[in-house]
Design a protein around this motif. Structure first.
Motif, PDB file in Angstrom:
ATOM      1  N   PHE A  43       0.819  -1.194   0.000  1.00 58.01           N
ATOM      2  CA  PHE A  43       0.000   0.000   0.000  1.00 58.01           C
ATOM      3  C   PHE A  43       0.859   1.252   0.000  1.00 58.01           C
ATOM      4  O   PHE A  43       1.976   1.262   0.524  1.00 58.01           O
ATOM      5  N   THR A  44       0.334   2.310  -0.569  1.00 61.41           N
ATOM      6  CA  THR A  44       1.062   3.579  -0.658  1.00 61.41           C
ATOM      7  C   THR A  44       1.117   4.212   0.734  1.00 61.41           C
ATOM      8  O   THR A  44       0.068   4.578   1.285  1.00 61.41           O
ATOM      9  N   LEU A  79      -0.817   7.486   2.116  1.00 61.41           N
ATOM     10  CA  LEU A  79      -2.275   7.563   2.063  1.00 61.41           C
ATOM     11  C   LEU A  79      -2.910   7.652   3.443  1.00 61.41           C
ATOM     12  O   LEU A  79      -4.026   8.156   3.582  1.00 61.41           O
ATOM     13  N   THR A 123      -4.538   8.552  -8.568  1.00 63.31           N
ATOM     14  CA  THR A 123      -3.659   8.300  -7.427  1.00 63.31           C
ATOM     15  C   THR A 123      -3.440   6.799  -7.263  1.00 63.31           C
ATOM     16  O   THR A 123      -4.387   6.013  -7.260  1.00 63.31           O
ATOM     17  N   ILE A 171      -2.926   3.608  -5.186  1.00 60.87           N
ATOM     18  CA  ILE A 171      -3.209   3.212  -3.809  1.00 60.87           C
ATOM     19  C   ILE A 171      -2.532   1.901  -3.426  1.00 60.87           C
ATOM     20  O   ILE A 171      -2.454   1.571  -2.237  1.00 60.87           O
ATOM     21  N   ARG A 219      -4.834   2.069  -9.278  1.00 62.72           N
ATOM     22  CA  ARG A 219      -5.039   3.517  -9.213  1.00 62.72           C
ATOM     23  C   ARG A 219      -6.531   3.832  -9.105  1.00 62.72           C
ATOM     24  O   ARG A 219      -7.382   3.033  -9.486  1.00 62.72           O
ATOM     25  N   MET A 249     -11.579   9.234   1.184  1.00 62.75           N
ATOM     26  CA  MET A 249     -11.238   7.956   1.785  1.00 62.75           C
ATOM     27  C   MET A 249     -11.339   8.045   3.308  1.00 62.75           C
ATOM     28  O   MET A 249     -11.150   9.099   3.908  1.00 62.75           O
ATOM     29  N   TYR A 265      -8.325   4.076   6.110  1.00 62.43           N
ATOM     30  CA  TYR A 265      -7.262   3.404   5.359  1.00 62.43           C
ATOM     31  C   TYR A 265      -6.294   2.725   6.322  1.00 62.43           C
ATOM     32  O   TYR A 265      -5.924   3.282   7.353  1.00 62.43           O
ATOM     33  N   CYS A 294      -9.901   0.098   3.122  1.00 62.68           N
ATOM     34  CA  CYS A 294     -10.427   1.439   3.389  1.00 62.68           C
ATOM     35  C   CYS A 294     -11.882   1.493   2.949  1.00 62.68           C
ATOM     36  O   CYS A 294     -12.434   0.524   2.402  1.00 62.68           O
TER      37      CYS A 294
END
Length: 325
Positions: free
Chosen positions: A244-245, A248, A260, A262, A295, A302, A305, A318
């Protein structure tokens, strides 16, 4: 599972952190601290074993009231102490203790039905379930109806609330059938303001002894119609969860732009799936796959997350929110 009910609470229990409760409690325990001619406040903590702020708030409040010679008409449910002893949300193979209150067939759901029978028969005036989040979120209330009393109670805690369209089987939705009910989301467990905020609200309710009556016109309400999960999570190991990014977690309750990234999929790992409140697959509306990159296919707001692989498998990644209109 059987419902364990205690009619008194040994003050020494209030000295124990969540991970030590299993040493004195055999399992989930309902403490009946109701006082004659005083309808109780129902409080639930530790439905998720790693979400400790509710217990810290309750034990601080009760120690304070005991010291001052004050009694509290309360039903107190202390939930998954086995998971708490391991500092995890739930043990492997356990049902999620906040998904068992409606629509599930398991030993845990049978236990939940028995708890509800005992709680509802006591005619509580309010039900409060206290939770933490894995990553930072603004402190907010979760509601399951739009009754004026519920909105007022939510606004007294925060100017932000989520009207929970999902997941199924949460305790506050079941309790809303017989009293005003609210879930508090008080941030991450390691933040001391989480337990302080929960205690302040509990103290207010205890002293007031009634559902708060305040304006709610400025309450910002979102719906959580879309839930992002790891597809076939029950078949996967943690190493198969996408990467996961990291940043975020700073964007909960904020708008993320279309495009974006994710997550990055792993070879042989699980994909992400977006589901609506009826569990329909709406992935193509919200997520786009470009090679191993996942993405956003739309601008989204959101919440909740997590970048914790275990929790992503046990629960979700999320939610995508929409303003209530």
């Amino acid at each position: 599972m059987t419902v364990r009910v205690e009619n008194s609470l040994d003050p020494s229990i209030l000295d124990l952190p969540a991970n030590e409760l299993l040493s004195v409690l055999e399992g989930p325990t309902l403490f009946d601290l109701t006082q004659p001619n005083h309808p109780p406040l129902f409080v639930s903590v530790l439905l998720h074993g790693n979400e400790i702020s509710g217990w810290d708030a309750v034990r601080s409040l009760l120690k304070e009231r005991n010291h001052n010679g004050q009694s509290s008409s309360m039903l107190l449910l202390i939930g998954n102490v086995r998971a708490a002893s391991q500092r995890v949300r739930a043990l492997d193979g356990q049902s999620d203790f906040n998904r068992i209150w409606e629509g599930e067939d398991s030993d845990e759901s049978t236990w939940a039905e028995a708890v509800i029978e005992k709680v509802s028969s006591a005619k509580p005036w309010f039900a409060l379930d206290i939770h933490n989040n894995t990553c930072p979120n603004p402190h907010h209330a979760v509601i399951t109806d739009m009754n004026p009393a519920t909105l007022s109670a939510a606004r007294k805690f925060s100017d932000t609330a989520i009207f929970a369209m999902q997941p199924l089987g949460i305790l506050s939705r079941r309790c809303s059938q017989f009293c005003t009910a609210l879930t508090l989301e008080v941030g991450i467990p390691s933040d001391p303001t989480s337990s302080h905020r929960a205690k302040d609200y509990l103290s207010y309710l205890t002293e007031l002894g009634a559902v708060p009556a305040t304006h709610s016109d400025d309450l910002k309400i979102y719906t959580n119609k879309i839930r992002v999960v790891v597809e076939n999570a029950h078949e996967l190991d943690e190493w198969q969860v996408p990467d996961f990014t990291p940043f975020l977690s700073n964007w909960n309750f904020k708008t993320l732009d279309k495009g974006t990234e994710i997550a990055q999929l792993k070879s042989g790992g699980g994909r992400l799936l977006a589901q609506d409140e009826r569990l329909n697959d709406v992935t193509h509306t919200y997520l786009e796959y470009k090679d191993d990159s996942v993405r956003l296919n739309n601008d989204v707001i959101m919440s909740m997350y997590t970048d914790n692989p275990r929790i992503a498998l046990q629960d979700c990644v999320c939610y995508f929110l929409e303003p209530w209109t």
